[in-house]
Write a protein that holds these residues in place. Structure first.
Motif, PDB file in Angstrom:
ATOM      1  N   GLY A 133       2.334  68.069  47.455  1.00  0.00           N
ATOM      2  CA  GLY A 133       3.719  67.985  47.912  1.00  0.00           C
ATOM      3  C   GLY A 133       3.880  67.528  49.339  1.00  0.00           C
ATOM      4  N   GLY A 134       2.804  67.041  49.957  1.00  0.00           N
ATOM      5  CA  GLY A 134       2.876  66.544  51.320  1.00  0.00           C
ATOM      6  C   GLY A 134       2.966  65.033  51.360  1.00  0.00           C
ATOM      7  N   LYS A 135       2.651  64.469  52.513  1.00  0.00           N
ATOM      8  CA  LYS A 135       2.761  63.025  52.687  1.00  0.00           C
ATOM      9  C   LYS A 135       1.655  62.550  53.616  1.00  0.00           C
ATOM     10  CE  LYS A 135       6.094  59.379  53.752  1.00  0.00           C
ATOM     11  NZ  LYS A 135       7.524  59.037  53.935  1.00  0.00           N
ATOM     12  N   ALA A 136       1.189  61.306  53.397  1.00  0.00           N
ATOM     13  CA  ALA A 136       0.171  60.712  54.262  1.00  0.00           C
ATOM     14  C   ALA A 136       0.569  59.273  54.567  1.00  0.00           C
ATOM     15  CB  ALA A 136      -1.196  60.751  53.591  1.00  0.00           C
ATOM     16  N   SER A 137       0.547  58.936  55.849  1.00  0.00           N
ATOM     17  CA  SER A 137       1.072  57.658  56.317  1.00  0.00           C
ATOM     18  C   SER A 137       0.194  57.103  57.424  1.00  0.00           C
ATOM     19  CB  SER A 137       2.505  57.897  56.835  1.00  0.00           C
ATOM     20  OG  SER A 137       2.979  56.811  57.597  1.00  0.00           O
ATOM     21  N   ARG A 188     -10.961  51.323  59.662  1.00  0.00           N
ATOM     22  CA  ARG A 188     -10.292  52.464  60.308  1.00  0.00           C
ATOM     23  C   ARG A 188      -8.781  52.271  60.264  1.00  0.00           C
ATOM     24  NH1 ARG A 188     -14.081  55.055  64.244  1.00  0.00           N
ATOM     25  NH2 ARG A 188     -15.989  53.836  64.305  1.00  0.00           N
ATOM     26  N   VAL A 189      -8.062  53.367  60.174  1.00  0.00           N
ATOM     27  CA  VAL A 189      -6.600  53.313  60.184  1.00  0.00           C
ATOM     28  C   VAL A 189      -6.046  54.525  60.934  1.00  0.00           C
ATOM     29  CG1 VAL A 189      -6.324  52.026  58.015  1.00  0.00           C
ATOM     30  CG2 VAL A 189      -6.482  54.524  57.946  1.00  0.00           C
ATOM     31  N   PRO A 190      -4.839  54.392  61.512  1.00  0.00           N
ATOM     32  CA  PRO A 190      -4.172  55.588  62.053  1.00  0.00           C
ATOM     33  C   PRO A 190      -3.759  56.502  60.903  1.00  0.00           C
ATOM     34  CG  PRO A 190      -2.743  53.651  62.184  1.00  0.00           C
ATOM     35  CD  PRO A 190      -4.072  53.162  61.717  1.00  0.00           C
ATOM     36  N   PHE A 191      -3.636  57.796  61.169  1.00  0.00           N
ATOM     37  CA  PHE A 191      -3.433  58.754  60.085  1.00  0.00           C
ATOM     38  C   PHE A 191      -2.446  59.835  60.495  1.00  0.00           C
ATOM     39  CE2 PHE A 191      -5.362  62.133  57.176  1.00  0.00           C
ATOM     40  CZ  PHE A 191      -4.897  61.544  56.008  1.00  0.00           C
ATOM     41  N   PHE A 192      -1.373  59.956  59.724  1.00  0.00           N
ATOM     42  CA  PHE A 192      -0.359  61.002  59.884  1.00  0.00           C
ATOM     43  C   PHE A 192      -0.278  61.708  58.531  1.00  0.00           C
ATOM     44  CE2 PHE A 192       0.490  57.686  62.830  1.00  0.00           C
ATOM     45  CZ  PHE A 192       1.206  58.192  63.906  1.00  0.00           C
ATOM     46  N   CYS A 193      -0.570  62.996  58.486  1.00  0.00           N
ATOM     47  CA  CYS A 193      -0.696  63.650  57.192  1.00  0.00           C
ATOM     48  C   CYS A 193      -0.262  65.109  57.282  1.00  0.00           C
ATOM     49  CB  CYS A 193      -2.151  63.568  56.739  1.00  0.00           C
ATOM     50  SG  CYS A 193      -2.495  64.314  55.152  1.00  0.00           S
ATOM     51  N   GLY A 194       0.534  65.542  56.306  1.00  0.00           N
ATOM     52  CA  GLY A 194       0.913  66.947  56.286  1.00  0.00           C
ATOM     53  C   GLY A 194       2.220  67.187  55.559  1.00  0.00           C
ATOM     54  N   VAL A 195       2.973  68.178  56.054  1.00  0.00           N
ATOM     55  CA  VAL A 195       4.279  68.514  55.473  1.00  0.00           C
ATOM     56  C   VAL A 195       5.153  67.265  55.465  1.00  0.00           C
ATOM     57  CG1 VAL A 195       6.394  69.857  55.859  1.00  0.00           C
ATOM     58  CG2 VAL A 195       4.145  70.943  56.145  1.00  0.00           C
ATOM     59  N   LYS A 196       5.774  66.988  54.337  1.00  0.00           N
ATOM     60  CA  LYS A 196       6.506  65.728  54.148  1.00  0.00           C
ATOM     61  C   LYS A 196       7.550  65.483  55.240  1.00  0.00           C
ATOM     62  CE  LYS A 196       8.796  63.086  50.541  1.00  0.00           C
ATOM     63  NZ  LYS A 196       9.863  63.151  49.557  1.00  0.00           N
ATOM     64  N   ASP A 197       8.377  66.492  55.528  1.00  0.00           N
ATOM     65  CA  ASP A 197       9.432  66.318  56.534  1.00  0.00           C
ATOM     66  C   ASP A 197       8.861  66.008  57.914  1.00  0.00           C
ATOM     67  OD1 ASP A 197      11.244  66.840  54.582  1.00  0.00           O
ATOM     68  OD2 ASP A 197      11.884  68.805  55.329  1.00  0.00           O
ATOM     69  N   VAL A 250       5.930  64.501  58.615  1.00  0.00           N
ATOM     70  CA  VAL A 250       5.395  63.142  58.636  1.00  0.00           C
ATOM     71  C   VAL A 250       6.544  62.135  58.728  1.00  0.00           C
ATOM     72  CG1 VAL A 250       4.090  61.405  57.329  1.00  0.00           C
ATOM     73  CG2 VAL A 250       3.304  63.784  57.370  1.00  0.00           C
ATOM     74  N   GLU A 251       7.618  62.386  58.008  1.00  0.00           N
ATOM     75  CA  GLU A 251       8.760  61.460  58.053  1.00  0.00           C
ATOM     76  C   GLU A 251       9.417  61.450  59.424  1.00  0.00           C
ATOM     77  OE1 GLU A 251      11.096  62.686  54.692  1.00  0.00           O
ATOM     78  OE2 GLU A 251       9.865  61.516  53.279  1.00  0.00           O
ATOM     79  N   LYS A 252       9.454  62.586  60.083  1.00  0.00           N
ATOM     80  CA  LYS A 252      10.003  62.644  61.442  1.00  0.00           C
ATOM     81  C   LYS A 252       9.108  61.856  62.404  1.00  0.00           C
ATOM     82  CE  LYS A 252      13.118  64.453  62.972  1.00  0.00           C
ATOM     83  NZ  LYS A 252      14.455  63.912  63.368  1.00  0.00           N
TER      84      LYS A 252
END
Length: 335
Positions: free
Chosen positions: A292-296, A313-322, A324-326
């Motif tokens: 139920g999370g998100k990875a971007s 390699r890539v940058p990584f933002f991962c966790g609670v969906k809201d 990550v979207e913020k």
């Protein structure tokens, strides 16, 4: 049988029908990983007692010093997967190139490739902080009966059929998904059996932890700097709590249970980011989405990135969906 009394083996057998391919194949892959994890866990837990901590004297493809336990874990996972004769290829963060596995009859008939980071967070080995193993499983795309090619490994994350991690901590856990939710199993070291301890793991709907190496703040893109300031602002349910272990498996695991976001962005020191798409980001993204999370990558979905090289390699933002979207909102301002 009560859910939490189930062993990993029993759980796999009960849920084999959820795997879209041959029922026995998944169990053999997960069983190989389970066996290797137990062997590595034994070595991790006695690392301070034997000559296995510290650097091995070589560097991996990334130019990083290989720790002795890195090398050991890599060999254990590779040999265990080869011996079970279920995979046709293996790619590891520790190896320059992928390994072709022919099978005992030299037939190349196996259908799966495994990509792995055999010992994530290895800089923490010598200071007794949790480390982990990350794995990702794909179905090959080249014809069965032929040796694997790079095409089999350079698949977008959406093609994963299984992914997971093992965390070697105060207790040892194996957490995995086959696209039908995320389940966690804790090792009972007395009898060497993994038991279902965390069924149907989910990120909380809201989070208040951010995990980023703030020591690199000066090198971060402006969008990340602004997001960190947002996390620190005294407003609403903020400031958030800052927690950073420096072991992706440990940071991800805590954030999935307690609710948080993990960020490893690009920086002036690492213009493409530091984490590897194939060995770290794709499997963690699969787990995150299934929980139920998100990875971007700051702008789009990690699992839709088409890989172009094994050690990309890539940058990584991962966790609670809201959360990550913020963070993505702040990144978009400077796109």
């Amino acid at each position: 049988m009560e859910e939490r009394n189930k062993t990993l083996g029993e759980f796999i057998i009960e849920n084999q029908t959820a795997f879209q391919y041959s029922t026995g194949e998944l169990s053999r892959i997960i069983n190989s990983i389970r066996l290797a994890a137990k062997v590595v866990n034994y070595k991790v837990n006695k690392a301070g007692l034997v000559d296995i901590v510290g650097a091995a004297g070589d560097q991996n493809i990334q130019g990083e010093d290989q720790q002795k336990l890195d090398v050991y874990a890599n060999e254990v996972f590779i040999q265990t997967l080869i011996n079970r004769e279920i995979v046709c290829g293996i790619a590891s963060e520790e190896n320059d190139d992928f390994i072709t596995v022919a099978g005992s009859d030299n037939s190349h008939n196996n259908k799966y490739v495994v990509l792995m980071d055999p010992l994530d967070g290895s800089s923490n080995i010598d200071v007794n902080v949790s480390v982990g193993t990350i794995f990702s499983v794909f179905r090959r795309v080249t014809p069965v009966g032929t040796p694997v090619t790079s095409e089999d490994f350079l698949q977008p994350g959406v093609n994963q059929v299984a992914a997971g991690y093992v965390i070697y901590g105060t207790s040892t856990m194996l957490v995995y998904t086959t696209g039908h939710g995320v389940n966690g199993f804790t090792l009972n070291p007395a009898i060497g059996t993994f038991y279902l301890s965390h069924p149907n793991m989910q990120f909380p709907s809201k989070g208040n932890i951010y995990s980023v190496n703030e020591g690199n703040y000066i090198h971060f893109p402006q969008g990340v700097k602004d997001y960190i300031k947002y996390c620190q602002a005294e407003e609403g349910d903020r400031p958030y709590t800052s927690r950073y272990i420096g072991s992706l498996v440990s940071d991800f695991h805590r954030n999935m249970i307690k609710g948080g976001i993990y960020i490893y962005p690009t920086s002036s020191k690492a213009p493409k980011g530091k984490l590897r798409l194939l060995y770290e980001c794709n499997p963690m993204a699969f787990l995150a989405e299934q929980a139920g999370g998100k990875a971007s990558d700051g702008y789009g979905r990690i699992m839709e990135i088409q890989p172009t090289e094994l050690h990309q390699r890539v940058p990584f933002f991962c966790g609670v969906k809201d959360m990550v979207e913020k963070a993505e909102e702040f990144m978009e301002k400077y796109k």
